[in-house]
Design an enzyme around this catalytic site. Structure first.
Site, PDB file in Angstrom:
ATOM      1  N   CYS A  73     -58.864  -4.803 -81.980  1.00 24.30           N
ATOM      2  CA  CYS A  73     -60.140  -5.360 -82.448  1.00 24.30           C
ATOM      3  C   CYS A  73     -61.323  -4.643 -81.785  1.00 24.30           C
ATOM      4  O   CYS A  73     -61.297  -4.328 -80.599  1.00 24.30           O
ATOM      5  CB  CYS A  73     -60.189  -6.854 -82.137  1.00 24.30           C
TER       6      CYS A  73
ATOM      7  N   CYS B 172     -64.479  -9.255 -76.429  1.00 26.64           N
ATOM      8  CA  CYS B 172     -64.326 -10.604 -75.865  1.00 26.64           C
ATOM      9  C   CYS B 172     -63.430 -10.545 -74.619  1.00 26.64           C
ATOM     10  O   CYS B 172     -62.276 -10.105 -74.690  1.00 26.64           O
ATOM     11  CB  CYS B 172     -63.710 -11.542 -76.903  1.00 26.64           C
TER      12      CYS B 172
ATOM     13  N   CYS C 205     -59.769 -11.885 -74.488  1.00 28.59           N
ATOM     14  CA  CYS C 205     -58.861 -11.679 -75.625  1.00 28.59           C
ATOM     15  C   CYS C 205     -57.906 -10.491 -75.463  1.00 28.59           C
ATOM     16  O   CYS C 205     -58.327  -9.347 -75.273  1.00 28.59           O
ATOM     17  CB  CYS C 205     -59.661 -11.514 -76.911  1.00 28.59           C
TER      18      CYS C 205
ATOM     19  N   CYS D 101     -52.650 -21.893 -90.210  1.00 28.51           N
ATOM     20  CA  CYS D 101     -53.881 -21.199 -89.849  1.00 28.51           C
ATOM     21  C   CYS D 101     -53.625 -19.701 -89.692  1.00 28.51           C
ATOM     22  O   CYS D 101     -52.759 -19.297 -88.917  1.00 28.51           O
ATOM     23  CB  CYS D 101     -54.413 -21.792 -88.541  1.00 28.51           C
TER      24      CYS D 101
ATOM     25  N   CYS E   7     -56.203 -22.912 -93.139  1.00 25.24           N
ATOM     26  CA  CYS E   7     -57.285 -22.591 -92.215  1.00 25.24           C
ATOM     27  C   CYS E   7     -57.226 -21.082 -91.992  1.00 25.24           C
ATOM     28  O   CYS E   7     -56.144 -20.492 -92.047  1.00 25.24           O
ATOM     29  CB  CYS E   7     -57.059 -23.338 -90.901  1.00 25.24           C
TER      30      CYS E   7
ATOM     31  N   CYS F 180     -64.034 -25.658 -88.300  1.00 25.94           N
ATOM     32  CA  CYS F 180     -63.224 -25.835 -87.093  1.00 25.94           C
ATOM     33  C   CYS F 180     -63.893 -24.950 -86.042  1.00 25.94           C
ATOM     34  O   CYS F 180     -63.912 -23.730 -86.164  1.00 25.94           O
ATOM     35  CB  CYS F 180     -61.792 -25.364 -87.375  1.00 25.94           C
TER      36      CYS F 180
ATOM     37  N   ARG G 216     -58.682 -30.795 -80.934  1.00 24.95           N
ATOM     38  CA  ARG G 216     -57.427 -30.036 -80.903  1.00 24.95           C
ATOM     39  C   ARG G 216     -57.134 -29.534 -79.494  1.00 24.95           C
ATOM     40  O   ARG G 216     -57.912 -28.787 -78.921  1.00 24.95           O
ATOM     41  CB  ARG G 216     -57.528 -28.852 -81.871  1.00 24.95           C
TER      42      ARG G 216
HETATM   43  N1  SAM Z   1     -61.278 -12.351 -84.437  1.00 20.12           N
HETATM   44  C1  SAM Z   1     -61.693 -13.624 -84.861  1.00 20.12           C
HETATM   45  C2  SAM Z   1     -62.781 -14.195 -84.004  1.00 20.12           C
HETATM   46  O1  SAM Z   1     -62.823 -13.912 -82.808  1.00 20.12           O
HETATM   47  O2  SAM Z   1     -63.604 -14.963 -84.526  1.00 20.12           O
HETATM   48  C3  SAM Z   1     -60.573 -14.640 -84.991  1.00 20.12           C
HETATM   49  C4  SAM Z   1     -59.428 -14.630 -83.999  1.00 20.12           C
HETATM   50  S1  SAM Z   1     -59.842 -15.014 -82.306  1.00 20.12           S
HETATM   51  C5  SAM Z   1     -58.386 -14.582 -81.442  1.00 20.12           C
HETATM   52  C6  SAM Z   1     -59.904 -16.793 -82.331  1.00 20.12           C
HETATM   53  C7  SAM Z   1     -60.198 -17.513 -81.047  1.00 20.12           C
HETATM   54  O3  SAM Z   1     -59.073 -17.481 -80.194  1.00 20.12           O
HETATM   55  C8  SAM Z   1     -61.310 -17.015 -80.178  1.00 20.12           C
HETATM   56  O4  SAM Z   1     -62.586 -17.366 -80.624  1.00 20.12           O
HETATM   57  C9  SAM Z   1     -61.005 -17.717 -78.855  1.00 20.12           C
HETATM   58  O5  SAM Z   1     -61.643 -18.957 -78.804  1.00 20.12           O
HETATM   59  C10 SAM Z   1     -59.475 -17.912 -78.925  1.00 20.12           C
HETATM   60  N2  SAM Z   1     -58.793 -17.111 -77.883  1.00 20.12           N
HETATM   61  C11 SAM Z   1     -58.561 -15.789 -77.908  1.00 20.12           C
HETATM   62  N3  SAM Z   1     -57.946 -15.384 -76.782  1.00 20.12           N
HETATM   63  C12 SAM Z   1     -57.768 -16.485 -76.019  1.00 20.12           C
HETATM   64  C13 SAM Z   1     -57.208 -16.716 -74.726  1.00 20.12           C
HETATM   65  N4  SAM Z   1     -56.712 -15.728 -73.998  1.00 20.12           N
HETATM   66  N5  SAM Z   1     -57.182 -17.982 -74.254  1.00 20.12           N
HETATM   67  C14 SAM Z   1     -57.709 -18.991 -74.993  1.00 20.12           C
HETATM   68  N6  SAM Z   1     -58.248 -18.830 -76.205  1.00 20.12           N
HETATM   69  C15 SAM Z   1     -58.299 -17.594 -76.709  1.00 20.12           C
HETATM   70  C1  DTB Z   2     -58.387 -21.502 -81.487  1.00 13.47           C
HETATM   71  O1  DTB Z   2     -59.380 -22.124 -81.096  1.00 13.47           O
HETATM   72  N1  DTB Z   2     -57.348 -21.165 -80.715  1.00 13.47           N
HETATM   73  C2  DTB Z   2     -56.376 -20.401 -81.466  1.00 13.47           C
HETATM   74  C3  DTB Z   2     -56.957 -20.436 -82.906  1.00 13.47           C
HETATM   75  N2  DTB Z   2     -58.219 -21.077 -82.726  1.00 13.47           N
HETATM   76  C4  DTB Z   2     -57.046 -19.217 -83.689  1.00 13.47           C
HETATM   77  C5  DTB Z   2     -56.141 -19.044 -80.909  1.00 13.47           C
HETATM   78  C6  DTB Z   2     -55.646 -19.043 -79.482  1.00 13.47           C
HETATM   79  C7  DTB Z   2     -55.316 -17.639 -79.113  1.00 13.47           C
HETATM   80  C8  DTB Z   2     -54.707 -17.526 -77.763  1.00 13.47           C
HETATM   81  C9  DTB Z   2     -54.425 -16.105 -77.377  1.00 13.47           C
HETATM   82  C10 DTB Z   2     -53.432 -15.402 -78.255  1.00 13.47           C
HETATM   83  O2  DTB Z   2     -52.357 -15.973 -78.559  1.00 13.47           O
HETATM   84  O3  DTB Z   2     -53.676 -14.250 -78.602  1.00 13.47           O
HETATM   85 FE1  SF4 Z   3     -61.490  -9.610 -81.664  1.00 14.80          FE
HETATM   86 FE2  SF4 Z   3     -60.214 -11.171 -79.959  1.00 14.80          FE
HETATM   87 FE3  SF4 Z   3     -62.856 -11.202 -80.008  1.00 14.80          FE
HETATM   88 FE4  SF4 Z   3     -61.453 -12.226 -82.105  1.00 14.80          FE
HETATM   89  S1  SF4 Z   3     -61.497 -13.006 -80.004  1.00 14.80           S
HETATM   90  S2  SF4 Z   3     -63.258 -10.884 -82.183  1.00 14.80           S
HETATM   91  S3  SF4 Z   3     -59.686 -10.871 -82.077  1.00 14.80           S
HETATM   92  S4  SF4 Z   3     -61.573  -9.463 -79.453  1.00 14.80           S
END
Ligand code: SAM
Ligand code: DTB
Ligand code: SF4
Length: 332
Positions: A68, A72, A75, A112, A143, A203, A275
């Site tokens: 990506c 973030c 992530c 989702c 979702c 959500c 959630r």
């Molecule tokens: N790329 C899209 C975005 O960021 O809007 C959708 C997927 S992103 C992985 C969805 C959400 O996953 C993020 O906004 C964050 O709140 C959650 N997330 C990602 N990595 C995480 C982590 N290591 N621990 C907890 N939540 C995480």
């Molecule tokens: C949300 O709030 N938590 C989920 C879902 N929406 C998409 C994602 C959690 C991702 C945790 C890190 C991973 O598995 O990559």
């Molecule tokens: Fe990309 Fe992860 Fe950020 Fe979603 S949360 S925009 S997948 S870097």
């Protein structure tokens, strides 16, 4: 090591009518209530609007993993961090339908679909629309979480029958810049407004345990609770610390502070589905039970979140049974 638990104040903030705005100070005072007082308030609100023993089960699938372009800090899928997550191209519609059927068989009622995009392209949207229609065709709620959307894209998703769009605010406006630099808070609010205008359910929630202070945690809740209307679904994620991400070494959040966050979300957004999201694999059954008591009534169900683990289905079933709870889909 864990961060210090919150300092307790004994004065109880006034009970609000449901259309009043919340100040950050009022929310902070909720966080500082004695634990039992806060949980009691949350239970009261929960019981006004929900069956307190019912839990909704959503299964997540990563339809496009890794690489990506956003930075973030939490992530594992960001191209800025070396986490070992393998970049994969988008799944085929048939693969998604297969996974949705397995989830449905296992008892999930919502599916989702998540993608590691800053925003989807026009070409991506054609496939996502097919996925949404196909999963809806199975009789499941849908979702998606695909990053930022423009007006045309929210209309496409709404027309395809998407029930919920997940787009998290993640943290407070003030702390946000410490975590993400490639898009700003207003971008997120704009996407949420477009989702709302297109008639889909929202959500939106955040992540706690990223090193934010109590006021910043309260600010996140204030942002969500003061949306008019507030989101129908509010995921509260406990940071999953992934090696290679800048947040990998963050101090653990005190588990009671996580439970408090759930309770404060329930008190301030009484009709939302709160959630209990990422972080359950690292959580004891006892803390999860406290989260349910605090008003959580939805979990991610299935062994995988997007790239990280989630409790096994058998463990979740056993916990739900042990607590005398039942999945939403068993009753409807
Ligand atoms: N790329 C899209 C975005 O960021 O809007 C959708 C997927 S992103 C992985 C969805 C959400 O996953 C993020 O906004 C964050 O709140 C959650 N997330 C990602 N990595 C995480 C982590 N290591 N621990 C907890 N939540 C995480
Ligand atoms: C949300 O709030 N938590 C989920 C879902 N929406 C998409 C994602 C959690 C991702 C945790 C890190 C991973 O598995 O990559
Ligand atoms: Fe990309 Fe992860 Fe950020 Fe979603 S949360 S925009 S997948 S870097």
């Amino acid at each position: 090591m864990q961060t210090q638990a919150v300092k307790i104040y004994r004065q109880a903030p006034e009970v609000k009518t449901e259309d009043q705005r919340w100040s950050v100070a009022e929310i902070e005072n909720l966080f500082r209530l004695p634990f039992a007082d806060l949980l009691f308030r949350a239970q009261q609100k929960h019981r006004e609007h929900f069956d307190p023993n019912e839990v909704q089960l959503s299964t997540l699938l990563s339809i496009k993993t890794g690489g990506c372009s956003e930075d973030c800090g939490y992530c594992p899928q960001s191209a800025y961090h070396s986490t070992g997550v393998e970049n994969k191209k988008m799944l085929d519609v048939s693969e998604v339908v297969k996974a949705a059927k397995v989830a449905q068989q296992a008892g999930a009622d919502r599916f989702c679909m998540g993608a590691a995009w800053r925003e989807p392209s026009a070409e991506d949207m054609v496939t996502v629309v097919e996925m949404v229609k196909a999963v809806r065709g199975l009789g499941m709620e849908t979702c998606a979480t695909l990053g930022m959307l423009n007006d045309a894209q929210t209309k496409q998703l709404s027309d395809a029958g998407l029930d919920y769009y997940n787009h998290n605010l993640d943290t407070s406006p003030e702390f946000y810049g410490d975590i993400i630099s490639t898009r700003d808070y207003q971008d997120r609010l704009d996407t949420l407004e477009r989702v709302r205008n297109a008639g889909m359910h929202i959500c939106s929630g955040g992540i706690v345990g990223m090193g934010e202070n109590l006021t910043q945690r309260a600010e996140l809740i204030a942002q969500l609770a003061n949306m008019d209307p507030y989101p129908e679904s509010v995921p509260i994620n406990n940071l999953v610390k992934v090696e290679g991400t800048p947040l990998a070494e963050t101090e653990d959040l005190d588990p009671f502070d996580f439970v408090r966050t759930i309770a404060v979300a329930r008190v301030t957004m009484p009709k939302a589905r709160v959630r209990l999201s990422a972080g359950r694999q690292q959580m004891s059954d006892a803390i999860q039970a406290l989260c349910f008591l605090a008003g959580a009534n939805s979990i991610f169900y299935g062994e995988q979140l997007l790239t990280t683990g989630n409790p096994e289905v058998e463990r979740d079933r056993a916990l739900i049974d042990k607590l005398g709870m039942y999945p939403f889909s068993d009753k409807h």
